[in-house]
Design an enzyme around this catalytic site. Structure first.
Site, PDB file in Angstrom:
ATOM      1  N   TYR A  22      74.121 -41.198  79.010  1.00  0.00           N
ATOM      2  CA  TYR A  22      73.588 -41.336  80.237  1.00  0.00           C
ATOM      3  C   TYR A  22      72.269 -40.597  80.517  1.00  0.00           C
ATOM      4  O   TYR A  22      71.517 -40.930  81.458  1.00  0.00           O
ATOM      5  CB  TYR A  22      74.424 -41.282  81.666  1.00  0.00           C
ATOM      6  CG  TYR A  22      75.775 -41.857  81.549  1.00  0.00           C
ATOM      7  CD1 TYR A  22      75.772 -43.312  81.410  1.00  0.00           C
ATOM      8  CD2 TYR A  22      76.976 -40.995  81.284  1.00  0.00           C
ATOM      9  CE1 TYR A  22      77.136 -43.655  81.273  1.00  0.00           C
ATOM     10  CE2 TYR A  22      78.240 -41.874  81.356  1.00  0.00           C
ATOM     11  CZ  TYR A  22      78.175 -43.250  81.178  1.00  0.00           C
ATOM     12  OH  TYR A  22      79.490 -43.810  80.927  1.00  0.00           O
ATOM     13  N   HIS A 101      74.224 -51.113  84.308  1.00  0.00           N
ATOM     14  CA  HIS A 101      74.735 -50.315  83.699  1.00  0.00           C
ATOM     15  C   HIS A 101      73.604 -49.351  82.796  1.00  0.00           C
ATOM     16  O   HIS A 101      72.746 -50.052  82.221  1.00  0.00           O
ATOM     17  CB  HIS A 101      75.777 -50.599  82.789  1.00  0.00           C
ATOM     18  CG  HIS A 101      77.072 -51.290  83.388  1.00  0.00           C
ATOM     19  ND1 HIS A 101      78.019 -50.567  84.398  1.00  0.00           N
ATOM     20  CD2 HIS A 101      77.254 -52.635  83.519  1.00  0.00           C
ATOM     21  CE1 HIS A 101      78.723 -51.536  84.752  1.00  0.00           C
ATOM     22  NE2 HIS A 101      78.295 -52.737  84.374  1.00  0.00           N
TER      23      HIS A 101
HETATM   24  C1  DQA Z   1      78.479 -47.139  83.453  1.00  0.00           C
HETATM   25  C2  DQA Z   1      79.240 -47.620  82.384  1.00  0.00           C
HETATM   26  C3  DQA Z   1      80.904 -47.500  82.851  1.00  0.00           C
HETATM   27  O1  DQA Z   1      81.582 -48.150  81.798  1.00  0.00           O
HETATM   28  C4  DQA Z   1      81.011 -46.051  83.113  1.00  0.00           C
HETATM   29  O2  DQA Z   1      82.405 -46.033  83.628  1.00  0.00           O
HETATM   30  C5  DQA Z   1      80.129 -45.271  84.098  1.00  0.00           C
HETATM   31  C6  DQA Z   1      78.776 -45.456  83.835  1.00  0.00           C
HETATM   32  C7  DQA Z   1      76.965 -46.941  82.987  1.00  0.00           C
HETATM   33  O3  DQA Z   1      76.001 -46.944  83.973  1.00  0.00           O
HETATM   34  O4  DQA Z   1      76.600 -47.031  81.702  1.00  0.00           O
HETATM   35  O5  DQA Z   1      80.480 -44.724  84.807  1.00  0.00           O
HETATM   36  O6  DQA Z   1      78.387 -47.887  84.526  1.00  0.00           O
END
Ligand code: DQA
Length: 146
Positions: A22, A101
């Site tokens: 992330y 995401h």
């Molecule tokens: C997310 C992807 C989701 O699968 C995960 O549970 C997250 C972050 C993303 O920003 O890539 O918490 O939403």
């Protein structure tokens, strides 16, 4: 034009958790950049994050009932994959929502490739790190200006 940037479960730990997935920017830093990006375009922003599903539902209801914004960029975190309550809330409101995401959910564990929300959203963006929020805003602008 006003856009609500809504973040769900665990997104408050962005910059601290799984940074290889992330990134190292905190949610606050990401939000500061989004605000500056939107201001250049004369777009107002509101930011909200919660780890609690019902609070996210309440925020979607508030946006609808009080007409607080024109569009919503929503990263629901893991709720994406199983929250029928959020799905119903998005379907209940007449405000376009972009599912967003940071990671490419299709290149990860199998369960992340399934979203119960995409069908009721106007679009989906994933895989561009913090840039996913900016791409989602651009997508919303196209929808709102057409
Ligand atoms: C997310 C992807 C989701 O699968 C995960 O549970 C997250 C972050 C993303 O920003 O890539 O918490 O939403």
């Amino acid at each position: 034009m006003k856009i609500l940037i809504l973040n769900g479960v665990n997104l408050n730990l962005t910059g601290l958790r799984e940074t290889s997935v992330y990134g190292a920017q905190t949610l606050e830093e990401i939000n500061t950049n989004i605000k500056a990006y939107c201001e250049k375009d004369g777009i107002e922003t509101e930011f909200y994050q919660s780890n609690i599903e019902g609070e996210l539902v309440n925020k979607l209801h508030e946006a609808f009932l009080k007409k607080t914004c024109d569009g919503i960029v929503f990263n629901p975190g893991a709720y994406t994959h199983y929250s029928y309550a959020l799905r119903d809330a998005i379907a209940s409101i007449d405000i376009p929502v972009v599912e967003t995401h940071m990671s490419n959910v299709h290149a990860r564990e199998e369960f992340r490739g399934k979203s119960v929300l995409s069908e009721v959203c106007v679009g989906v963006v994933c895989g561009f790190g913090a840039g996913s929020y900016i791409a989602a805003i651009e997508g919303l602008k196209v929808k709102l200006q057409s």
